[in-house]
Design a protein around this motif. Structure first.
Motif, PDB file in Angstrom:
ATOM      1  N   GLN A  76       0.820  -1.208   0.000  1.00  0.00           N
ATOM      2  CA  GLN A  76       0.000   0.000   0.000  1.00  0.00           C
ATOM      3  C   GLN A  76       0.856   1.262   0.000  1.00  0.00           C
ATOM      4  OE1 GLN A  76      -1.910   0.850   4.101  1.00  0.00           O
ATOM      5  NE2 GLN A  76      -1.413  -1.339   4.165  1.00  0.00           N
ATOM      6  N   GLY A  77       2.173   1.094   0.068  1.00  0.00           N
ATOM      7  CA  GLY A  77       3.057   2.246  -0.030  1.00  0.00           C
ATOM      8  C   GLY A  77       2.940   2.975  -1.354  1.00  0.00           C
ATOM      9  N   GLU A  78       2.406   2.318  -2.399  1.00  0.00           N
ATOM     10  CA  GLU A  78       2.232   3.009  -3.665  1.00  0.00           C
ATOM     11  C   GLU A  78       0.888   3.740  -3.750  1.00  0.00           C
ATOM     12  OE1 GLU A  78       0.475   0.097  -7.061  1.00  0.00           O
ATOM     13  OE2 GLU A  78       2.535  -0.301  -6.515  1.00  0.00           O
ATOM     14  N   ALA A  79       0.095   3.684  -2.693  1.00  0.00           N
ATOM     15  CA  ALA A  79      -1.204   4.365  -2.694  1.00  0.00           C
ATOM     16  C   ALA A  79      -1.100   5.852  -3.008  1.00  0.00           C
ATOM     17  CB  ALA A  79      -1.907   4.141  -1.355  1.00  0.00           C
ATOM     18  N   PRO A  80      -0.142   6.606  -2.426  1.00  0.00           N
ATOM     19  CA  PRO A  80      -0.069   8.044  -2.730  1.00  0.00           C
ATOM     20  C   PRO A  80       0.155   8.352  -4.211  1.00  0.00           C
ATOM     21  CG  PRO A  80       1.187   7.547  -0.749  1.00  0.00           C
ATOM     22  CD  PRO A  80       0.801   6.236  -1.344  1.00  0.00           C
ATOM     23  N   LEU A  81       0.829   7.458  -4.943  1.00  0.00           N
ATOM     24  CA  LEU A  81       1.056   7.704  -6.358  1.00  0.00           C
ATOM     25  C   LEU A  81      -0.265   7.920  -7.085  1.00  0.00           C
ATOM     26  CD1 LEU A  81       2.957   7.721  -8.865  1.00  0.00           C
ATOM     27  CD2 LEU A  81       2.582   5.238  -8.993  1.00  0.00           C
ATOM     28  N   PHE A  82      -1.286   7.177  -6.687  1.00  0.00           N
ATOM     29  CA  PHE A  82      -2.589   7.269  -7.345  1.00  0.00           C
ATOM     30  C   PHE A  82      -3.531   8.240  -6.625  1.00  0.00           C
ATOM     31  CE2 PHE A  82      -0.745   3.155  -8.331  1.00  0.00           C
ATOM     32  CZ  PHE A  82      -0.888   3.090  -9.715  1.00  0.00           C
ATOM     33  N   ALA A  83      -3.577   8.151  -5.297  1.00  0.00           N
ATOM     34  CA  ALA A  83      -4.549   8.954  -4.549  1.00  0.00           C
ATOM     35  C   ALA A  83      -4.233  10.440  -4.601  1.00  0.00           C
ATOM     36  CB  ALA A  83      -4.616   8.474  -3.100  1.00  0.00           C
ATOM     37  N   THR A  84      -2.958  10.818  -4.765  1.00  0.00           N
ATOM     38  CA  THR A  84      -2.629  12.240  -4.878  1.00  0.00           C
ATOM     39  C   THR A  84      -2.888  12.769  -6.280  1.00  0.00           C
ATOM     40  OG1 THR A  84      -0.318  11.733  -5.399  1.00  0.00           O
ATOM     41  CG2 THR A  84      -0.871  12.116  -3.071  1.00  0.00           C
ATOM     42  N   ALA A 168      -6.998  -2.128 -17.293  1.00  0.00           N
ATOM     43  CA  ALA A 168      -6.308  -3.061 -16.408  1.00  0.00           C
ATOM     44  C   ALA A 168      -4.876  -3.252 -16.867  1.00  0.00           C
ATOM     45  CB  ALA A 168      -7.035  -4.407 -16.360  1.00  0.00           C
ATOM     46  N   VAL A 169      -3.992  -3.490 -15.890  1.00  0.00           N
ATOM     47  CA  VAL A 169      -2.568  -3.728 -16.174  1.00  0.00           C
ATOM     48  C   VAL A 169      -2.129  -4.972 -15.399  1.00  0.00           C
ATOM     49  CG1 VAL A 169      -0.252  -2.750 -16.214  1.00  0.00           C
ATOM     50  CG2 VAL A 169      -2.236  -1.242 -16.428  1.00  0.00           C
ATOM     51  N   PRO A 170      -2.437  -6.176 -15.915  1.00  0.00           N
ATOM     52  CA  PRO A 170      -1.966  -7.406 -15.264  1.00  0.00           C
ATOM     53  C   PRO A 170      -0.523  -7.690 -15.681  1.00  0.00           C
ATOM     54  CG  PRO A 170      -3.910  -7.775 -16.685  1.00  0.00           C
ATOM     55  CD  PRO A 170      -3.295  -6.464 -17.060  1.00  0.00           C
ATOM     56  N   ALA A 171       0.354  -7.838 -14.720  1.00  0.00           N
ATOM     57  CA  ALA A 171       1.770  -8.067 -15.012  1.00  0.00           C
ATOM     58  C   ALA A 171       2.202  -9.424 -14.459  1.00  0.00           C
ATOM     59  CB  ALA A 171       2.628  -6.958 -14.402  1.00  0.00           C
ATOM     60  N   LEU A 172       2.979 -10.162 -15.254  1.00  0.00           N
ATOM     61  CA  LEU A 172       3.573 -11.423 -14.804  1.00  0.00           C
ATOM     62  C   LEU A 172       2.505 -12.352 -14.243  1.00  0.00           C
ATOM     63  CD1 LEU A 172       6.446  -9.617 -12.884  1.00  0.00           C
ATOM     64  CD2 LEU A 172       6.669 -10.647 -15.146  1.00  0.00           C
ATOM     65  N   PHE A 329      10.786 -12.980 -10.897  1.00  0.00           N
ATOM     66  CA  PHE A 329      11.208 -12.131  -9.778  1.00  0.00           C
ATOM     67  C   PHE A 329      12.010 -10.931 -10.261  1.00  0.00           C
ATOM     68  CE2 PHE A 329      10.577 -16.194  -7.490  1.00  0.00           C
ATOM     69  CZ  PHE A 329       9.745 -15.747  -6.482  1.00  0.00           C
ATOM     70  N   GLU A 330      12.871 -11.136 -11.235  1.00  0.00           N
ATOM     71  CA  GLU A 330      13.724 -10.041 -11.698  1.00  0.00           C
ATOM     72  C   GLU A 330      12.895  -8.879 -12.232  1.00  0.00           C
ATOM     73  OE1 GLU A 330      17.281  -9.122 -14.960  1.00  0.00           O
ATOM     74  OE2 GLU A 330      16.519 -11.146 -14.694  1.00  0.00           O
ATOM     75  N   VAL A 331      11.907  -9.169 -13.069  1.00  0.00           N
ATOM     76  CA  VAL A 331      11.074  -8.106 -13.626  1.00  0.00           C
ATOM     77  C   VAL A 331      10.257  -7.443 -12.531  1.00  0.00           C
ATOM     78  CG1 VAL A 331       9.194  -7.579 -15.222  1.00  0.00           C
ATOM     79  CG2 VAL A 331      10.994  -9.181 -15.897  1.00  0.00           C
ATOM     80  N   SER A 332       9.697  -8.246 -11.642  1.00  0.00           N
ATOM     81  CA  SER A 332       8.863  -7.694 -10.572  1.00  0.00           C
ATOM     82  C   SER A 332       9.653  -6.756  -9.666  1.00  0.00           C
ATOM     83  CB  SER A 332       8.262  -8.833  -9.751  1.00  0.00           C
ATOM     84  OG  SER A 332       7.456  -8.336  -8.710  1.00  0.00           O
ATOM     85  N   LEU A 333      10.882  -7.142  -9.329  1.00  0.00           N
ATOM     86  CA  LEU A 333      11.677  -6.340  -8.395  1.00  0.00           C
ATOM     87  C   LEU A 333      12.344  -5.153  -9.069  1.00  0.00           C
ATOM     88  CD1 LEU A 333      13.328  -9.230  -6.341  1.00  0.00           C
ATOM     89  CD2 LEU A 333      11.415  -7.782  -5.648  1.00  0.00           C
ATOM     90  N   GLY A 336       9.416  -2.601 -10.626  1.00  0.00           N
ATOM     91  CA  GLY A 336       8.246  -2.286  -9.814  1.00  0.00           C
ATOM     92  C   GLY A 336       7.763  -0.856  -9.980  1.00  0.00           C
ATOM     93  N   ARG A 337       8.685   0.108  -9.897  1.00  0.00           N
ATOM     94  CA  ARG A 337       8.306   1.505 -10.047  1.00  0.00           C
ATOM     95  C   ARG A 337       7.817   1.795 -11.463  1.00  0.00           C
ATOM     96  NH1 ARG A 337       6.568   5.948  -7.278  1.00  0.00           N
ATOM     97  NH2 ARG A 337       7.278   7.879  -8.265  1.00  0.00           N
ATOM     98  N   ASP A 338       8.488   1.216 -12.458  1.00  0.00           N
ATOM     99  CA  ASP A 338       8.063   1.399 -13.842  1.00  0.00           C
ATOM    100  C   ASP A 338       6.650   0.867 -14.063  1.00  0.00           C
ATOM    101  OD1 ASP A 338      10.506   2.499 -14.382  1.00  0.00           O
ATOM    102  OD2 ASP A 338      11.352   0.684 -15.275  1.00  0.00           O
ATOM    103  N   LEU A 339       6.342  -0.288 -13.462  1.00  0.00           N
ATOM    104  CA  LEU A 339       5.023  -0.877 -13.634  1.00  0.00           C
ATOM    105  C   LEU A 339       3.941   0.021 -13.043  1.00  0.00           C
ATOM    106  CD1 LEU A 339       5.779  -4.633 -12.831  1.00  0.00           C
ATOM    107  CD2 LEU A 339       5.404  -3.594 -15.064  1.00  0.00           C
TER     108      LEU A 339
END
Length: 688
Positions: A76-84, A168-172, A329-333, A336-339
């Motif tokens: 949930q740390g990425e919540a501000p990216l969207f909520a702001t 929708a953006v389903p990844a991996l 794992f490599e793509v996810s880690l 992550g910010r790019d996704l």
């Protein structure tokens, strides 16, 4: 539905579908509320972050569902990216006993999605538009949310009290369960399934493990190549009991799935297999940005989902595929910010939101083409635009399996890959013995195995006596392999049935101190062999037998008619540099990535209680009559970028991304062209 809102009743909610994004705010201004939902299968908990003006202006909602991975609430740390930036952000997860959660993982995703949408429809701050994204399991719960939003909804403007998913953006991730679990009908992805269920049973279950127990469990799962107990659990029979051996409790999904192996079986109904039926959604399929990696567990499913969604939508720009050069794992880690930023840009584009973020936000790597891929071995950060998958405009280069002249001893299982098939005098017949008691392991391309994720050195696999190895000459110049790799093998076996696995590798040329390595003097030669793609197939050899080891019912007289085995090794995106070689491995196992074949007696269940069979001898044949080969897709990247420009007039000029100019002198080029036989390189670039 127990959650409530302080913004008033649904009847008093403001007008929905505001086209303009509210002003950006600070993370400290966000309103945070807890969510608690009850439905027929259990409890959904969550937290929602709202913009400060949500009571005055409705907004779209971003949904991420952790499913059974309740221990991952830190996301949930990425919540501000969207909520702001004008979105409400909801992070949900399910709770309950192991029987309610771990035994019903896939069913819960569908039921949880339905409850979440029903609750959102009652919130005055939700304008009826929902978007969703996530990686791995959370990408699959996104697919479940897309499916749950369907029914009578025909567009994003319909049924204001029932939100619909508008992007929708389903990844991996995957939209279906069965094809990956059963390797397309050719085995069982034992390691993937058991690791996944272990997380649901223990590892990612909030409060299940604490302190040193948690640290030790995570070390075993992520820090070791072999998860403690997993290999032993999969080698013992019957295989149905592997769950009890690994975590001490029968799991309904493992038990039911290993018994019900056909997708038509009733066990796979009710959301256990199909999370989202993209092919039947038609125009109701929301715009999808699919993200995967060349070594991802679900690469093939992402490619299939891209094709199904593109067909369903039937319009350009609403379905996009991005493939990175990495594993699950490599793509996810690393991405992550790019996704997250790509998801935000994708939502803005398809909801008509104005980007006032102040930061650079790009959808799918900032490219406009429907397919964007990263080449393994290419320059860091480089992405290639393609107009379709598989990319048109390429050529297929066949390399035939040939013997090594004068090979003997340990080199008797080594061969070469050449542009020409072997002649009658050069006929190749190499043998190896497969023993189910010591099945061939694997290194690289791990499925939910962090230490084997992505490309890994193959030297220890290629040294084994139960693996055939065929290597090409060094490439004289760079070549981009982009597309689908296939192999045709002609084989015999002393057992009536056995698995056949083919794995394509790239052998990077030794450089620097690598030239001094003792490996340069070995039969395999120098360089680092790295896995690219592979496939395993269960083959019926009842009519294609070869003399076996020892005596007994498995031995059969030599039959001169080898069985043709066609394998689709899968998608690839790799730059082979001048001096590199390619290599093909052939064996009969990659345990426990794929559950080993036990060579059981006729009539016995291959996952049941029967004993293991005697070792099997397999023979690979390649001659003038039976040319075994591997087919490599070689792509001219410049041509691939231009396959969708339509018709060009004589002398028309195009500018490539690099700024170079190419003049085309043909009267026209059709977008359906698959090759350019008249193209040649000159001092001015490419000319037809």
């Amino acid at each position: 539905l127990l959650a409530s809102s302080d913004c008033g009743s649904a009847e008093s909610q403001p007008a929905r579908h505001s086209a303009l994004r509210p002003r950006c705010c600070s993370p400290k201004d966000l309103v945070k509320k807890e969510v608690h939902l009850q439905h027929r299968l259990g409890v959904v908990r969550g937290v929602v972050y709202l913009p400060p003006d949500a009571c005055d202006r409705s907004c779209p909602a971003v949904v991420q569902n952790l499913g059974s991975y309740s221990a991952l609430q830190a996301i949930q740390g990425e919540a501000p990216l969207f909520a702001t930036r004008g979105y409400a952000y909801l992070l949900a997860w399910n709770e309950g006993s192991k029987e309610e959660v771990a035994d019903r993982v896939f069913e819960r995703w569908a039921a949880d999605a339905d409850a979440i949408l029903e609750w959102l429809g009652q919130q005055p701050w939700c304008d009826g538009r929902v978007v969703t994204h996530g990686s791995s399991l959370m990408g699959s719960t996104s697919f479940a949310l897309v499916q749950a939003a369907q029914g009578d909804v025909a567009s994003c403007d319909a049924q204001p009290r029932r939100p619909t998913v508008c992007a929708a953006v389903p990844a991996l991730s995957f939209s279906r369960v069965h094809p990956t679990v059963f390797l397309g009908g050719h085995g069982l992805a034992a390691e993937l399934v058991l690791r996944f269920l272990w997380l649901a049973e223990r590892g990612a279950r909030d409060g299940e493990l604490r302190g040193l127990s948690y640290a030790g469990a995570m070390l075993g799962f992520f820090g070791l190549e072999e998860m403690p107990g997993l290999r032993a659990a999969t080698l013992e029979r019957p295989s149905f009991d592997a769950d009890v051996r690994l975590w001490g409790r029968p799991n309904a999904l493992w038990r039911g799935g290993t018994l019900a192996r056909e997708p038509s079986d009733g066990f796979w109904e009710g959301g256990r297999d199909v999370l989202c039926d993209l092919g039947h959604l038609g125009k109701r399929c929301p715009p999808l940005l699919l993200v995967t990696g060349w070594w991802d567990i679900f690469l093939q499913q992402a490619l299939d989902d891209f094709a199904a969604a593109t067909f369903a939508r039937g319009e350009a720009g609403s379905v996009k595929l991005v493939v990175y050069a990495g594993g699950h794992f490599e793509v996810s880690l690393s991405r992550g910010r790019d996704l997250a930023l790509s998801a935000l840009a994708w939502y803005d584009k398809h909801l008509g939101m104005t980007n006032r973020a102040g930061a650079e936000v790009k959808e799918g790597g900032g490219r406009r083409s429907p397919v964007c891929v990263q080449l393994y071995g290419g320059r860091a950060g480089d992405m290639i635009d393609l107009q379709a998958w598989p990319p048109p405009g390429g050529t297929v280069r066949a390399l035939y399996l040939n013997p090594v002249a004068g090979a003997g001893g340990g080199a008797a299982r080594l061969g070469t890959l050449r542009a020409a098939p072997p002649t009658t005098e050069e006929a190749c017949a190499l043998r190896y013995v497969y023993d189910p008691r010591t099945p061939t392991p694997y290194a690289g391309g791990g499925w939910l195995n962090f230490r084997k994720d992505g490309p890994r050195p193959q030297r220890r696999i290629e040294r084994r006596r139960d693996v055939l190895v065929f290597t090409s000459e060094a490439f004289p110049e760079n070549a981009d392999l982009v597309g689908v790799v296939r192999a045709t093998l002609h084989m015999r076996c002393s057992a009536p049935e056995c698995d056949v696995l083919a794995r394509l590798c790239v052998v990077r040329a030794p450089r620097g101190l690598g030239l001094l390595s003792p490996d340069c003097l070995s039969a395999l030669g120098g360089g680092t062999s790295l896995n690219l793609c592979e496939a395993i197939e269960r083959v019926d050899f009842k009519e294609n037998r070869v003399a076996g080891v020892g005596t007994g019912p498995r031995a059969a007289p030599l039959d001169d008619r080898p069985r043709r085995v066609d394998l689709r090794l899968g998608g690839i995106g790799c730059r082979v540099h001048a001096g590199d070689r390619v290599r093909l491995q052939v064996c009969s196992a990659a345990h426990p990535r794929a559950m080993r074949h036990p060579l059981q007696a006729p009539g016995e269940d291959w996952l049941g209680e029967g004993s293991l069979g005697s070792p099997a001898t397999l023979e690979l044949v390649s001659d003038a009559e039976h040319p075994s080969c591997v087919q490599l897709p070689v792509l001219d990247v410049e041509l691939a970028r231009w396959t969708s420009v339509g018709r060009l007039g004589r002398g028309d000029v195009l500018e490539t991304e690099g700024g170079g100019l190419r003049t085309w002198v043909r009267d026209s080029i059709d977008r359906r062209s698959t090759g350019y036989s008249g193209a040649e390189r000159g001092s001015g670039g490419l000319s037809a």
